[in-house]
Design a protein around this motif. Structure first.
Motif, mmCIF file in Angstrom:
data_model
loop_
_atom_site.group_PDB
_atom_site.id
_atom_site.type_symbol
_atom_site.label_atom_id
_atom_site.label_comp_id
_atom_site.label_asym_id
_atom_site.label_seq_id
_atom_site.Cartn_x
_atom_site.Cartn_y
_atom_site.Cartn_z
ATOM 1 N N THR A 38 73.325 75.149 62.867
ATOM 2 C CA THR A 38 73.194 74.348 61.634
ATOM 3 C C THR A 38 73.876 75.018 60.438
ATOM 4 O OG1 THR A 38 71.199 73.259 62.446
ATOM 5 C CG2 THR A 38 71.557 73.195 60.079
ATOM 6 N N VAL A 53 77.040 73.564 58.196
ATOM 7 C CA VAL A 53 77.050 73.410 56.732
ATOM 8 C C VAL A 53 78.306 74.060 56.149
ATOM 9 C CG1 VAL A 53 75.897 74.084 54.568
ATOM 10 C CG2 VAL A 53 74.531 73.230 56.496
ATOM 11 N N LEU A 92 71.443 74.173 48.462
ATOM 12 C CA LEU A 92 71.263 73.922 49.892
ATOM 13 C C LEU A 92 69.762 73.887 50.173
ATOM 14 C CD1 LEU A 92 73.849 76.611 51.118
ATOM 15 C CD2 LEU A 92 74.306 74.235 50.550
ATOM 16 N N VAL A 101 73.452 69.930 49.370
ATOM 17 C CA VAL A 101 73.449 69.767 50.828
ATOM 18 C C VAL A 101 71.999 69.735 51.300
ATOM 19 C CG1 VAL A 101 74.125 70.771 53.052
ATOM 20 C CG2 VAL A 101 75.685 70.913 51.090
ATOM 21 N N VAL A 123 69.538 69.665 54.296
ATOM 22 C CA VAL A 123 69.445 69.974 55.726
ATOM 23 C C VAL A 123 68.171 69.372 56.331
ATOM 24 C CG1 VAL A 123 69.474 71.841 57.443
ATOM 25 C CG2 VAL A 123 70.713 72.133 55.289
ATOM 26 N N THR A 171 75.135 65.322 50.556
ATOM 27 C CA THR A 171 75.050 64.856 51.946
ATOM 28 C C THR A 171 73.981 63.771 52.052
ATOM 29 O OG1 THR A 171 73.411 66.570 52.462
ATOM 30 C CG2 THR A 171 75.702 67.052 53.028
ATOM 31 N N VAL A 178 74.212 66.590 57.598
ATOM 32 C CA VAL A 178 74.226 67.860 58.333
ATOM 33 C C VAL A 178 73.954 67.659 59.832
ATOM 34 C CG1 VAL A 178 73.110 70.132 58.538
ATOM 35 C CG2 VAL A 178 73.624 69.190 56.275
#
Length: 292
Positions: free
Chosen positions: A141, A145, A207, A228, A230, A263, A269
């Motif tokens: 992962t 990214v 993130l 981002v 996740v 994202t 992701v």
């Protein structure tokens, strides 16, 4: 308007690149890379993820093996099967799908996987190599990214990056990668960090990898930030055929207008993690060829 960091699109490009490479290998008379997957029990989400990985293998021309065990399998028996995969020279990489039943130690299982075949990048040896000049197989992962940021040419050097979530699988390695490869200044926040928003609202790159729906709200994000997300959590939704929908850790609807890049969940992701798994399998295959 923010630009979408489209993981689905980038993952499709990566898969095309890998498929071309596999075709080349097969044309040279070599075998295709081979990924094996072990799944224990009947967790619905796990089976969905595994099906996605098998579909990806088919798309790029990888061989694959799937072993499904009842949740009652003993830890000792599971480790014996892992040792067989370690010794099988036709298998380049393999993963044990998490979560595992409570009576099985994730740490023991992970450490029984050969580092050269650990395409999830979870073993201590692979984790420890992240900060070195010669990283081995990267955690899938975080690798995904970084690849997404690279392919969108997002400048990370000298930027202030905040990682929310310090898990061994995502947050901690992401922090190291953003420091080492990204050359960013990184703050790593976790559940004991007080007043997280004092960090997040100053972040150029944010993130988030916690698994708490809509943890990050618009007031926690700086104007023009790169975000981002996740996190993915299944929440009940009777209007959907599946009966659920996926939501991220970021309140997308309200946060997106403030960002420069963001994202989506799903489609961000998630597809990149599978693409990274394929890249790691190809790398493991190449490393195996080098030592043969």
């Amino acid at each position: 308007m923010p630009q979408i960091l489209d993981g689905k699109k980038v993952a499709a490009e990566i898969k095309q690149e890998i498929a071309a490479k596999v075709n080349e290998l097969v044309a040279q008379g070599k075998r295709a890379p081979h990924l094996a997957i072990i799944i224990v029990g009947d967790d619905g989400a796990s089976h969905t993820y595994v099906n996605g990985k098998i579909k990806a293998c088919k798309e790029v021309g990888f061989d694959f093996t799937l072993m499904h065990f009842a949740k009652t399998i003993s830890e000792e028996k599971l480790i014996k099967h892992i040792e067989q995969f370690n010794a099988d020279t036709d298998i380049d990489g393999f993963i044990v799908q998490l979560p595992l039943p409570e009576h099985i130690s994730v740490e023991k299982v992970t450490e029984s996987i050969s580092a050269e075949k650990d395409v999830d990048g979870f073993t201590n040896q692979n984790f420890g190599s992240i900060g070195s000049q010669t990283p081995l197989l990267m955690p899938a992962t975080p690798f995904g990214v970084m690849e997404l940021l690279n392919r969108y040419k997002i400048e990370t050097k000298g930027k202030y990056c905040v990682v929310v979530g310090a898990s061994r699988l995502v947050g901690a390695p992401l922090g190291i990668l953003m420091t080492q490869q990204g050359q960013a200044t990184v703050t790593l926040c976790h559940k004991y960090t007080e007043n997280i928003s004092q960090y997040t609202k100053n972040a150029d790159i944010l993130l988030v990898a916690v698994g708490k729906p809509h943890l990050v709200t618009a007031d926690m994000v700086k104007e023009g930030a790169v975000v981002v997300d996740v996190g993915t959590t299944r929440i009940d939704d009777p209007t959907r055929k599946s009966g659920f929908r996926l939501v991220g850790d970021v309140d997308y609807e309200n946060v997106a207008p403030k960002t420069s890049y963001i994202t989506p969940v799903p489609g961000g992701v998630g597809p990149m993690t599978i693409a990274s798994l394929l890249m790691n399998t190809l790398r493991a295959y190449e490393m195996l060829l080098e030592t043969a």
